[in-house]
Scaffold this motif. Structure first.
Motif, mmCIF file in Angstrom:
data_model
loop_
_atom_site.group_PDB
_atom_site.id
_atom_site.type_symbol
_atom_site.label_atom_id
_atom_site.label_comp_id
_atom_site.label_asym_id
_atom_site.label_seq_id
_atom_site.Cartn_x
_atom_site.Cartn_y
_atom_site.Cartn_z
ATOM 1 N N ASP A 35 5.654 -27.645 -51.969
ATOM 2 C CA ASP A 35 5.777 -26.937 -53.249
ATOM 3 C C ASP A 35 7.154 -26.308 -53.409
ATOM 4 O O ASP A 35 7.746 -26.354 -54.488
ATOM 5 N N ARG A 36 7.671 -25.708 -52.339
ATOM 6 C CA ARG A 36 8.972 -25.041 -52.424
ATOM 7 C C ARG A 36 10.080 -26.028 -52.761
ATOM 8 O O ARG A 36 10.992 -25.704 -53.529
ATOM 9 N N LEU A 37 10.011 -27.244 -52.223
ATOM 10 C CA LEU A 37 11.017 -28.250 -52.571
ATOM 11 C C LEU A 37 10.879 -28.673 -54.027
ATOM 12 O O LEU A 37 11.881 -28.819 -54.733
ATOM 13 N N TYR A 38 9.643 -28.870 -54.491
ATOM 14 C CA TYR A 38 9.430 -29.203 -55.906
ATOM 15 C C TYR A 38 9.974 -28.090 -56.808
ATOM 16 O O TYR A 38 10.613 -28.358 -57.825
ATOM 17 N N ARG A 39 9.737 -26.848 -56.434
ATOM 18 C CA ARG A 39 10.190 -25.727 -57.260
ATOM 19 C C ARG A 39 11.711 -25.627 -57.273
ATOM 20 O O ARG A 39 12.316 -25.305 -58.298
ATOM 21 N N LEU A 40 12.345 -25.900 -56.143
ATOM 22 C CA LEU A 40 13.802 -25.912 -56.102
ATOM 23 C C LEU A 40 14.342 -27.022 -56.997
ATOM 24 O O LEU A 40 15.304 -26.823 -57.737
ATOM 25 N N LYS A 41 13.696 -28.183 -56.972
ATOM 26 C CA LYS A 41 14.128 -29.287 -57.828
ATOM 27 C C LYS A 41 13.989 -28.903 -59.308
ATOM 28 O O LYS A 41 14.887 -29.163 -60.111
ATOM 29 N N GLU A 42 12.876 -28.282 -59.665
ATOM 30 C CA GLU A 42 12.688 -27.832 -61.050
ATOM 31 C C GLU A 42 13.794 -26.859 -61.455
ATOM 32 O O GLU A 42 14.337 -26.944 -62.549
ATOM 33 N N PHE A 43 14.124 -25.929 -60.574
ATOM 34 C CA PHE A 43 15.192 -24.970 -60.821
ATOM 35 C C PHE A 43 16.517 -25.706 -61.057
ATOM 36 O O PHE A 43 17.243 -25.409 -62.007
ATOM 37 N N MET A 44 16.811 -26.672 -60.202
ATOM 38 C CA MET A 44 18.072 -27.417 -60.304
ATOM 39 C C MET A 44 18.139 -28.213 -61.605
ATOM 40 O O MET A 44 19.206 -28.326 -62.206
ATOM 41 N N GLU A 45 17.026 -28.761 -62.032
ATOM 42 C CA GLU A 45 17.007 -29.563 -63.266
ATOM 43 C C GLU A 45 17.194 -28.704 -64.501
ATOM 44 O O GLU A 45 17.634 -29.205 -65.540
ATOM 45 N N LYS A 46 16.901 -27.410 -64.417
ATOM 46 C CA LYS A 46 17.100 -26.505 -65.553
ATOM 47 C C LYS A 46 18.549 -26.062 -65.677
ATOM 48 O O LYS A 46 18.954 -25.545 -66.704
#
Length: 78
Positions: A66-77
């Motif tokens: 989950d933490r990697l997915y959340r970091l990816k979401e942050f980066m995409e924003k």
């Protein structure tokens, strides 16, 4: 009743998010939420990947994924 996750934990999805984390250009720091400030994203990624490599597919360690997915979401924003 178990809460459904918006993230995927099948082997291919986990390999894909780990690959993304290993190859993405990461900022030095990131703030995922009001209470989550990462001061060293490379160390953060490394620690989570170590948990995944050591324990996958044990669902107890899904928060590392989950933490990697959340970091990816942050980066995409950004």
């Amino acid at each position: 009743m178990a809460q459904e996750s918006k993230y995927s934990y099948d082997e291919e999805s986990v390999k894909a998010i780990v690959h993304w984390a290993l190859t993405a250009p990461l900022p030095k720091e990131a703030t995922l939420s009001e209470s989550e400030h990462i001061i060293d994203t490379s160390m953060y990624v490394h620690a989570n990947i170590c948990d995944i490599n050591q324990h996958y597919p044990d669902p107890f360690y899904n928060p590392a994924i989950d933490r990697l997915y959340r970091l990816k979401e942050f980066m995409e924003k950004q």
